[in-house]
Every structure is written in C-alpha cells, then in structure tokens.
Design an enzyme around this catalytic site. Structure first.
Site, PDB file in Angstrom:
ATOM      1  CB  CYS A   1      -0.933   0.022   1.201  1.00  0.00           C
ATOM      2  SG  CYS A   1      -2.148  -1.306   1.229  1.00  0.00           S
TER       3      CYS A   1
ATOM      4  CG  HIS B   1      -1.356   2.890   4.885  1.00  0.00           C
ATOM      5  ND1 HIS B   1      -1.297   1.613   4.362  1.00  0.00           N
ATOM      6  CD2 HIS B   1      -0.683   2.834   6.060  1.00  0.00           C
ATOM      7  CE1 HIS B   1      -0.631   0.828   5.183  1.00  0.00           C
ATOM      8  NE2 HIS B   1      -0.251   1.544   6.215  1.00  0.00           N
TER       9      HIS B   1
HETATM   10 CA   LIG Z   1      -3.170  -2.225  -0.918  1.00  0.00          CA
END
Ligand SMILES: [Ca+2]
Length: 471
Positions: A85, A141
């Site tokens: 990510c 994130h």
């Molecule tokens: Ca991801």
C-alpha cells in the site's frame, strides 16, 4: 532510464481560447479563467491483476470499471510502484520511485507516527499551485501526524482513514487489538458509527464535486476496497453465492467497490463534468493472500505472485485513463506504463508546471494518443523494504530476494535471483538465470547503478532542470 526528451505540449486551455478568438464576429468572450480540466484519481486497494471484467475476469460483474475503460485507454502492462500500500501510493502521488519518495515500505497506522516526508511534492501540491481545489477522500496510509496527513501534503480537504484499513461500519482500525477509531475530516476525528464507509466516500465526493464544479479540482478518491475486511453488500453476496470460498466474498466486495465507482461517475455526469474531467483508475497492489483476507479470493489471472511479491501478480495491475472527447475511447495500450507516470501525464494534459523536476515518471500522453508510440520507459526499478527488488528492461525482468505470496515453489537459487523473459513466459514459471548469465549481470548492473545514484546528491544542474511542459 531514458534521458529527458522534449515533450509535445498540449494545452487544452490554450486550444479552447484559440477557438474563441477564431469565431467569426467574436460572439463569445473568452472564459474568465483558464479551462484546466478537472482530475480524479481513483485507487482501488488490493484489487488483483485480473479482477475486473475488462481485465479478463469471467465471474465478476464490474460494469462501472469496464465502462470507464470503454470511455478511455486501458493499459495491459501497467505497473504499480510497489507491491504494497504505502509505497505504491507514495509513487503515484509524487511521481518518484517509493525509495526516492522516502516511503520504501508501509508506514505506521498509529496516530502520531509520521509517514511520507513533507518535502516530497505531491500531485495535489502541483495542482494546488495551479489554482486547483484539492480533495482527498478515502484511505491515506502515508503518515499520521499533522504534517504528513493529507492537509499537510497539498489537500485542501480530507475525509477518511489515516491507517491501512478499517472496519467499514465501526471505522476502527482492522488489526489486532487494541483497536482504535480511525476516521478524520481535515485532521479532526469525526464519528459516523454504523455508516458504510464506501457510501460515506461517495457522499463526500459528490459534495466536493458540487462545491467545486465551477473551478478546476483534483480529487484523490482512494477506495479501501477490496482490501480486507471483506464486507460486501448482501445483494452481491447473494449474487456470488455459488462461487467457491473465499472467491465469493472477494467477488462480492469487488462488485460493491464497482458500485461506488459508479456512484462517483454518476456524480460527475449529473454535474455535466465528464468531458471536463480526466479520470484515472488503478489498483495499488495485487490481491492479498493474508489470513485477514481469508487467504485469498483475488486473482492475478495468468500472472504469478500477489500482494507483497514483485512477480507480475503483485504489481501488474488494472490501470486506465478516461477523458471523453479529448483522449481515445475504448482503446487498449500494451506499452509499459507505471504509476509514477500519472504526475507528469496530468501535468501535460492540464497544462500545469511540474513543481519537482526530479521525478521518475514519464508522461504517457503520446502513448495514450497512439498505439504506435514507444513506451517512455527503457528501465523500471522496484525496491521494497525487506530486501526484495526487481529491474525490468525490455522483455527481461530480474527479481532479487524473491517473494512468492501466491504460494508457488521456489528453489534456493530461484529465491536469490529469478530471471524472466516476459514475452516468452509472462507467468514467470521458470527462471532463466542459468541460461542467460549475461542478462542477469546486465540487469544487476542497472540495479547497482540505480541504488548508488540514490545515495548521491544530484548535480545542481539536474536539480534545476524542469522536465515536461516548460520546454
Ligand atoms: Ca493495498
């Protein structure tokens, strides 16, 4: 990597202004502000390489994603910047390889822990400097401190979760305990207990579009699906009930995701903005095989690997761009493209300056416009925290410290170095490292030079150069 080349400049505002001036009798006054197109970047989370109808899935219903491809250009060799990510998103947002963007691996999901360094320049900062309203809606994130949260990285508006994943109804971080609530608007915690987060995203996005319909805007719409927890709508669980577990759960969540893409596109259409809006779509990394993902459910189709792996299944993903009336529609492109390319591509299409010349992405505009144009990439590099790396040059790809999260067997030798020729063996079944030591050495040298270059300051001349549309 190719050296910088002069780029063909397409300035929609200038073209449209020219039309106005050419109209006989001057029947209309030029618009008061430049006609920069809007930009929406949609990111899906852990969507596998083959997990959309337009990417070959026979068992999935994805009319909105397929419809976007039908109204745009779909890449068949589109690469994420990383198989996980945070670095994938850092590459997308900065146009720089994640290592150079300061995010070689996942950042913490804990409040108070910083993420992507603030000196990095994001697409939001680039477009904000050109007068765009900028919004982040969805997953972040990339840091959980005021400076590294979205408002600190160029976004005027932000709504979503700062960590890697949440339960979609309680909005608590979905990991081992103690779990924490994670839902923020402009850095301030907000509460919508019981509301399905993807629906909140579409509502927020619709409001953002409505508010900024009269000015150029940039919306980063980072869906947290089909990332675990698989929390599909009941109608889709019913629809897929004959599929085997866990494909049934994953498929239902992909269609739940597709519905929210459709909701966003409907909001764009309802405001009459489709032909004034560039829409980009990509997945951030391959499908997950983690235990929280029921061990799988996604599909990389013909490719080996999954999330965390630099085999194709971890990084070769859905990627497309749509701008009806301005870019080809219903087209596919087989040229190599990379997530870092969106920043310079957007800059060129929007007629805005790159704020940071020192990026790795290359504009895809010529490739988007022509199936005959060569890929702008001679060499691509990947480097993942933990030691895994890869280099692709032409059809050859070398992976070092190999991870196969899709459960394939690797010999000790193959774990160290795995050489593929993707034209012959796109599934990366057998390493050719023994047969072609000269290719191994060539690619290793490219890797060595690239890594060494990361540790040296750039020459002053290079740091002052402007790539892209100033030339
Ligand atoms: Ca991801």
């Amino acid at each position: 990597m190719n050296t910088a080349k002069p780029m063909i400049v397409f300035r929609p505002a200038a073209v449209l202004l020219g039309w106005f001036l050419l109209l006989p009798g001057g029947i209309a006054a030029p618009p008061a502000q430049p006609l920069h197109p809007n930009v929406i970047v949609i990111v899906s989370d852990d969507q596998g390489a083959a997990d959309a109808g337009c990417y070959g899935a026979k068992d999935l219903t994805t009319p909105s994603i397929d419809g976007l491809a039908a109204r745009g250009v779909r890449f068949t060799q589109f690469y994420a910047a990383a198989p996980v990510c945070s670095p994938s998103r850092a590459g997308l947002l900065t146009g720089r390889y994640p290592l150079r963007a300061g995010v070689p691996g996942n950042v913490s999901s804990l409040p108070g822990v910083p993420g992507m360094p603030t000196e990095q320049v994001t697409i939001a900062e680039m477009l904000k400097a050109a007068g765009y309203a900028t919004g982040h809606i969805g997953k972040w994130h990339l840091g959980f401190t005021p400076d590294t949260m979205p408002n600190g990285q160029g976004f005027d508006y932000s709504f979503g979760h700062m960590g890697g994943c949440i339960d979609n109804f309680s909005h608590f971080f979905y990991w081992e305990g103690p779990n924490r609530h994670d839902l923020y608007r402009n850095g301030r915690e907000v509460y919508y207990p019981g509301r399905f987060f993807p629906d909140l995203m579409v509502e927020e996005a619709s409001r953002f579009l409505q508010q900024h319909r009269g000015q150029p805007f940039f919306l980063y719409f980072a869906l947290n699906m089909p990332h675990y927890p698989y929390q599909a709508e009941p109608k889709w669980l019913e629809h897929y009930r004959k599929l085997p577990y866990p494909r049934n759960l994953y498929a239902a969540f992909v269609s739940t995701l597709d519905d929210r893409v459709g909701g966003l596109l409907k909001a764009v259409d309802d405001l009459g903005l489709r032909e004034r809006t560039i829409i980009i779509f990509q997945s951030d990394n391959g499908h997950s095989t983690e235990v929280r993902a029921h061990g799988g459910g996604g599909s990389a189709g013909p490719y080996r690997g999954a999330k965390f792996s630099l085999f194709e299944g971890g990084i070769r993903l859905p990627g497309m761009i749509s701008w009806p009336g301005h870019l080809p529609e219903g087209a596919t492109r087989g040229q190599i493209a990379h997530a870092c390319d969106w920043m310079p591509t957007i800059a060129e299409l929007c007629g805005v300056k790159l704020l940071n010349a020192n990026i790795d992405g290359k504009s895809l505009v010529r490739v988007i416009r022509s199936a005959a144009a060569p890929t702008p990439h001679d060499v691509l590099q990947w480097h993942v925290s933990g030691g895994q790396w890869a280099v692709r040059q032409g059809d050859w790809k070398l992976i070092g410290n190999v991870v196969d999260s899709s459960g394939g067997l690797l010999s000790a030798e193959e774990k160290k170095l795995f050489l593929s020729n993707l034209a012959i063996d796109p599934s990366e079944n057998h390493s050719l490292a023994r047969e072609h030591p000269e290719v191994v050495e060539r690619l290793r040298e490219l890797r060595r030079r690239w890594i060494n270059a990361q540790n040296k300051p750039l020459p002053a001349r290079l740091s002052q150069d402007r790539l892209g549309n100033e030339k």
